[in-house]
Design an enzyme around this catalytic site. Structure first.
Site, PDB file in Angstrom:
ATOM      1  N   LEU A 153       0.693  -1.298   0.043  1.00 42.76           N
ATOM      2  CA  LEU A 153      -0.092  -0.157  -0.020  1.00 42.76           C
ATOM      3  C   LEU A 153       0.740   1.185  -0.202  1.00 42.76           C
ATOM      4  O   LEU A 153       0.630   2.116  -0.876  1.00 42.76           O
ATOM      5  CB  LEU A 153      -0.947  -0.055   1.337  1.00 42.76           C
ATOM      6  CG  LEU A 153      -1.733   1.210   1.617  1.00 42.76           C
ATOM      7  CD1 LEU A 153      -2.869   1.110   0.178  1.00 42.76           C
ATOM      8  CD2 LEU A 153      -2.555   1.062   2.816  1.00 42.76           C
ATOM      9  N   PRO A 197       6.974   5.923  -1.502  1.00 43.58           N
ATOM     10  CA  PRO A 197       7.880   6.862  -0.921  1.00 43.58           C
ATOM     11  C   PRO A 197       7.280   8.071  -0.326  1.00 43.58           C
ATOM     12  O   PRO A 197       7.510   8.801   0.817  1.00 43.58           O
ATOM     13  CB  PRO A 197       8.914   7.042  -1.869  1.00 43.58           C
ATOM     14  CG  PRO A 197       8.811   5.766  -2.752  1.00 43.58           C
ATOM     15  CD  PRO A 197       7.415   5.323  -2.668  1.00 43.58           C
ATOM     16  N   ALA A 246       3.499   8.209   0.010  1.00 41.54           N
ATOM     17  CA  ALA A 246       2.520   8.004   0.411  1.00 41.54           C
ATOM     18  C   ALA A 246       2.269   7.130   1.554  1.00 41.54           C
ATOM     19  O   ALA A 246       2.445   5.867   1.144  1.00 41.54           O
ATOM     20  CB  ALA A 246       1.398   7.357  -0.870  1.00 41.54           C
ATOM     21  N   GLY A 247       2.283   7.599   2.762  1.00 40.99           N
ATOM     22  CA  GLY A 247       2.421   6.757   3.984  1.00 40.99           C
ATOM     23  C   GLY A 247       1.180   6.760   4.646  1.00 40.99           C
ATOM     24  O   GLY A 247       0.290   6.044   4.319  1.00 40.99           O
ATOM     25  N   THR A 266       6.808  -5.387   4.163  1.00 38.14           N
ATOM     26  CA  THR A 266       7.210  -6.640   4.968  1.00 38.14           C
ATOM     27  C   THR A 266       7.386  -7.804   4.178  1.00 38.14           C
ATOM     28  O   THR A 266       6.659  -8.079   3.278  1.00 38.14           O
ATOM     29  CB  THR A 266       6.310  -6.590   6.014  1.00 38.14           C
ATOM     30  OG1 THR A 266       6.394  -5.195   6.798  1.00 38.14           O
ATOM     31  CG2 THR A 266       6.563  -7.645   6.956  1.00 38.14           C
ATOM     32  N   GLY A 297      18.620  -2.575  34.720  1.00 38.96           N
ATOM     33  CA  GLY A 297      19.709  -1.604  34.638  1.00 38.96           C
ATOM     34  C   GLY A 297      20.830  -1.717  33.703  1.00 38.96           C
ATOM     35  O   GLY A 297      20.351  -1.882  32.459  1.00 38.96           O
ATOM     36  N   GLY A 298      22.032  -1.718  33.868  1.00 39.71           N
ATOM     37  CA  GLY A 298      23.028  -1.679  32.929  1.00 39.71           C
ATOM     38  C   GLY A 298      23.004  -2.857  31.836  1.00 39.71           C
ATOM     39  O   GLY A 298      23.305  -2.802  30.804  1.00 39.71           O
ATOM     40  N   GLU A 309       1.302  -0.376  10.026  1.00 43.92           N
ATOM     41  CA  GLU A 309      -0.323  -0.420   9.982  1.00 43.92           C
ATOM     42  C   GLU A 309      -1.047   0.724  10.296  1.00 43.92           C
ATOM     43  O   GLU A 309      -2.140   0.535  10.973  1.00 43.92           O
ATOM     44  CB  GLU A 309      -0.814  -1.783  10.401  1.00 43.92           C
ATOM     45  CG  GLU A 309      -0.384  -3.073   9.796  1.00 43.92           C
ATOM     46  CD  GLU A 309      -1.345  -4.157   9.438  1.00 43.92           C
ATOM     47  OE1 GLU A 309      -2.734  -3.822  10.060  1.00 43.92           O
ATOM     48  OE2 GLU A 309      -0.881  -5.295   9.497  1.00 43.92           O
TER      49      GLU A 309
HETATM   50  C1  LIG Z   1       1.613  -7.587   9.713  1.00 38.88           C
HETATM   51  C2  LIG Z   1       2.858  -7.106   9.823  1.00 38.88           C
HETATM   52  C3  LIG Z   1       3.051  -6.325   8.416  1.00 38.88           C
HETATM   53  C4  LIG Z   1       3.187  -4.914   8.925  1.00 38.88           C
HETATM   54  C5  LIG Z   1       3.509  -4.323   7.506  1.00 38.88           C
HETATM   55  C6  LIG Z   1       3.302  -3.000   7.817  1.00 38.88           C
HETATM   56  C7  LIG Z   1       3.011  -2.193   6.263  1.00 38.88           C
HETATM   57  C8  LIG Z   1       2.090  -1.220   6.803  1.00 38.88           C
HETATM   58  O1  LIG Z   1       2.273  -0.300   7.635  1.00 38.88           O
HETATM   59  S1  LIG Z   1       0.593  -1.128   6.020  1.00 38.88           S
HETATM   60  C9  LIG Z   1       0.270   0.551   5.348  1.00 38.88           C
HETATM   61  C10 LIG Z   1       0.010   1.232   6.557  1.00 38.88           C
HETATM   62  N1  LIG Z   1      -0.597   2.270   6.158  1.00 38.88           N
HETATM   63  C11 LIG Z   1      -1.892   2.849   6.997  1.00 38.88           C
HETATM   64  O2  LIG Z   1      -2.354   2.229   7.873  1.00 38.88           O
HETATM   65  C12 LIG Z   1      -2.575   3.839   6.118  1.00 38.88           C
HETATM   66  C13 LIG Z   1      -2.896   5.074   7.080  1.00 38.88           C
HETATM   67  N2  LIG Z   1      -3.961   5.781   6.441  1.00 38.88           N
HETATM   68  C14 LIG Z   1      -5.302   5.502   6.623  1.00 38.88           C
HETATM   69  O3  LIG Z   1      -5.463   4.432   7.254  1.00 38.88           O
HETATM   70  C15 LIG Z   1      -6.041   6.334   5.912  1.00 38.88           C
HETATM   71  O4  LIG Z   1      -5.378   7.157   4.610  1.00 38.88           O
HETATM   72  C16 LIG Z   1      -6.844   7.346   6.502  1.00 38.88           C
HETATM   73  C17 LIG Z   1      -7.533   6.870   7.807  1.00 38.88           C
HETATM   74  C18 LIG Z   1      -5.930   8.348   6.950  1.00 38.88           C
HETATM   75  C19 LIG Z   1      -8.151   7.987   5.711  1.00 38.88           C
HETATM   76  O5  LIG Z   1      -7.698   8.616   4.550  1.00 38.88           O
HETATM   77  P1  LIG Z   1      -8.544   9.751   3.805  1.00 38.88           P
HETATM   78  O6  LIG Z   1      -7.648   9.852   2.675  1.00 38.88           O
HETATM   79  O7  LIG Z   1      -9.137  10.688   4.562  1.00 38.88           O
HETATM   80  O8  LIG Z   1      -9.771   8.446   3.403  1.00 38.88           O
HETATM   81  P2  LIG Z   1     -11.390   8.532   3.703  1.00 38.88           P
HETATM   82  O9  LIG Z   1     -11.837   9.670   3.115  1.00 38.88           O
HETATM   83  O10 LIG Z   1     -11.577   8.201   5.305  1.00 38.88           O
HETATM   84  O11 LIG Z   1     -11.871   7.382   2.917  1.00 38.88           O
HETATM   85  C20 LIG Z   1     -11.953   7.083   1.445  1.00 38.88           C
HETATM   86  C21 LIG Z   1     -12.743   6.196   1.120  1.00 38.88           C
HETATM   87  O12 LIG Z   1     -12.460   4.938   1.621  1.00 38.88           O
HETATM   88  C22 LIG Z   1     -13.520   4.275   2.335  1.00 38.88           C
HETATM   89  N3  LIG Z   1     -12.896   3.600   3.617  1.00 38.88           N
HETATM   90  C23 LIG Z   1     -12.150   4.225   4.644  1.00 38.88           C
HETATM   91  N4  LIG Z   1     -12.053   3.427   5.782  1.00 38.88           N
HETATM   92  C24 LIG Z   1     -12.765   2.626   5.640  1.00 38.88           C
HETATM   93  C25 LIG Z   1     -12.945   1.381   6.123  1.00 38.88           C
HETATM   94  N5  LIG Z   1     -12.491   1.097   7.384  1.00 38.88           N
HETATM   95  N6  LIG Z   1     -13.685   0.521   5.708  1.00 38.88           N
HETATM   96  C26 LIG Z   1     -14.277   0.414   4.521  1.00 38.88           C
HETATM   97  N7  LIG Z   1     -14.096   1.458   3.622  1.00 38.88           N
HETATM   98  C27 LIG Z   1     -13.469   2.377   4.284  1.00 38.88           C
HETATM   99  C28 LIG Z   1     -14.499   5.197   2.598  1.00 38.88           C
HETATM  100  O13 LIG Z   1     -15.642   4.578   2.074  1.00 38.88           O
HETATM  101  C29 LIG Z   1     -14.341   6.342   1.933  1.00 38.88           C
HETATM  102  O14 LIG Z   1     -15.262   6.309   1.052  1.00 38.88           O
HETATM  103  P3  LIG Z   1     -16.372   7.580   1.093  1.00 38.88           P
HETATM  104  O15 LIG Z   1     -15.818   8.926   0.745  1.00 38.88           O
HETATM  105  O16 LIG Z   1     -17.409   7.001   0.020  1.00 38.88           O
HETATM  106  O17 LIG Z   1     -17.005   7.315   2.527  1.00 38.88           O
END
Ligand SMILES: CCCCCCCC(=O)SCCNC(=O)CCNC(=O)[C@H](O)C(C)(C)COP(=O)(O)OP(=O)(O)OC[C@H]1O[C@@H](n2cnc3c(N)ncnc32)[C@H](O)[C@@H]1OP(=O)(O)O
Length: 385
Positions: free
Chosen positions: A131, A134, A136-137, A164, A346-347, A370
């Site tokens: 997801l 560079p 878009a986090g 990962t 401690g140490g 995440e």
């Molecule tokens: C397992 C171990 C491995 C780990 C690997 C780790 C790798 C990772 O970290 S994975 C990537 C982690 N990245 C993230 O967690 C991303 C963080 N960002 C976000 O979660 C979102 O961008 C966030 C919450 C900031 C919201 O973004 P934003 O651009 O405002 O979107 P938002 O307007 O809320 O939603 C857009 C649409 O998506 C949909 N949507 C949003 N959330 C949800 C949800 N939970 N369920 C269903 N649909 C959803 C909505 O329907 C919305 O559509 P609509 O406008 O019709 O309502």
């Protein structure tokens, strides 16, 4: 393996308790002995991968109809928690296999499920989740990776970052822009295979913790894949990615919980052994109070995490809030508890001769990935119960 209706909101069933016992025994025998070396050498924990696959614990969430164990969300949490208790890097194997494959399970066609869940269940190929980029986090919808339709194919170009187990996994769920005029509604999800022409990987990131879990960039250079590799309908990729995180943030909470429990368990033993002023330091009330606080926080995190797992299993309407809350709370607890464990040693705690400094370094990532804990607060605020 535990069935889906076997647990109420807070209480694991007898089957869950048995699962915990067997995973703990396996983790202590086959994973713990390598945890320090895996960290020191920043190498993939192959011993853990082999032990988890041999015992069918590498991807327990895969439904039985695709040859998986069909474990419910709480059982999956318990597996990750118990592996993380001894080696956080190794716990990323079952965790990322769930994260990478859940988009297919939630939104994919029957054909895609059969094609990809079967090898995952057999241990023939792990699944990573692509997801982030560079630039878009936290703003995941700001991604630039592009997929363009060409007849019966899609052609992908772009860069994903922080992936990962990149390079180790055979399969990748990739979110890409299919309509640049629409932001989140113009994003679609695809399955890309490591062997697809045009897929390559960056150098492993040099990290503070989880050093045994490779984190690399993934490059897509004119990667041409059949149109039926799209997961769900065009334009639904962002929603699928977010729905996936609702479930899998609970697995990060599990990981945090395991790391914290490992640190508490180690510190508990240490304070009985270490003598100062003529008695074990565990006899001092100041030390006892620290241990009590650590155990209290872990228990609170565990209750929240297990309740979230039950909601994940049932698909409750408040899952989005609960998943974010569990991840946020448990990861903060992991950071606090591991820091206190280092303090108690401690140490010695500050050296690599003892495992708690590794646990403290490993805990930090659970507050970041995440979705940072700041993003979790955005999610919670938008979905207040
Ligand atoms: C397992 C171990 C491995 C780990 C690997 C780790 C790798 C990772 O970290 S994975 C990537 C982690 N990245 C993230 O967690 C991303 C963080 N960002 C976000 O979660 C979102 O961008 C966030 C919450 C900031 C919201 O973004 P934003 O651009 O405002 O979107 P938002 O307007 O809320 O939603 C857009 C649409 O998506 C949909 N949507 C949003 N959330 C949800 C949800 N939970 N369920 C269903 N649909 C959803 C909505 O329907 C919305 O559509 P609509 O406008 O019709 O309502």
């Amino acid at each position: 393996m535990a069935g889906s209706a076997d647990f109420d909101l807070y209480r694991p069933s007898e089957e869950h308790d048995m699962l915990r016992e067997s995973v703990r025994a396996l983790a202590e025998a086959k994973i713990a002995p390598y945890a320090a070396a895996v960290d020191e050498e920043a190498r993939f924990p192959q011993e853990a991968q082999d032990a988890l696959v041999a015992n069918d614990l590498h991807a327990v969430h895969v439904p039985e109809e695709y040859g998986g164990a069909g474990a419910d969300a709480l059982a999956t949490v318990i597996v990750i928690e118990e592996v993380a208790r001894v080696c956080a890097s190794s716990s990323l194997i079952p965790a990322v296999n769930k994260l990478g494959s859940l988009p297919v399970i939630l939104s994919g066609s029957e054909e895609l499920k059969k094609k990809y869940m079967t090898p995952l269940a057999k241990g023939q190929g792990g699944f990573s989740y692509c997801l982030s980029e560079p630039d878009a986090g936290s703003d995941a919808a700001g991604m630039k990776t592009r997929a363009v339709r060409d007849g019966d194919f899609w052609v992908l170009n772009g860069v994903k970052r922080w992936i990962t187990n990149a390079g180790e996994s055979e399969f990748y769920t990739v979110m890409a822009v299919t309509d640049p005029t629409k932001r989140s509604k113009g994003i679609s999800a695809f399955v890309v295979e490591k062997s697809d022409e045009g897929v390559s990987f960056g150098a492993p990131e040099k990290k503070l913790g989880i050093k045994g879990s490779p984190t690399r960039e993934v490059y897509f250079d004119n990667v041409r894949i059949p149109a039926d590799r799209m997961i769900g309908a065009e334009g639904t990729g962002f929603a699928t990615a977010m729905k996936t995180l609702d479930h899998t943030r609970i697995t990060i909470a599990a990981q945090a919980l395991g790391i914290a429990q490992g640190a508490l368990d180690y510190a508990k033993g240490y304070v009985q052994e270490r003598k100062q002023f003529g008695k074990p330091i565990g006899d001092f009330q100041g030390v006892q109070f620290m241990l009590a606080d650590m155990a209290m926080k872990i228990e609170a995190a565990r209750q929240l995490t297990y309740a979230a797992a039950a909601k994940s299993e049932r698909g409750d309407a408040d899952l989005t809030f609960q998943g974010a809350a569990a991840k946020c709370f448990a990861s903060d607890v992991a950071m606090e508890v591991t820091t206190d464990a280092v303090q108690l040693l401690g140490g010695y705690g500050y050296t690599r001769d003892y495992p708690v400094e590794r646990m403290m370094r490993d805990a930090k990532i659970t507050q970041i990935y995440e979705g940072t804990n700041q993003v979790q607060r955005i999610v919670m605020a938008r979905n207040l119960p």
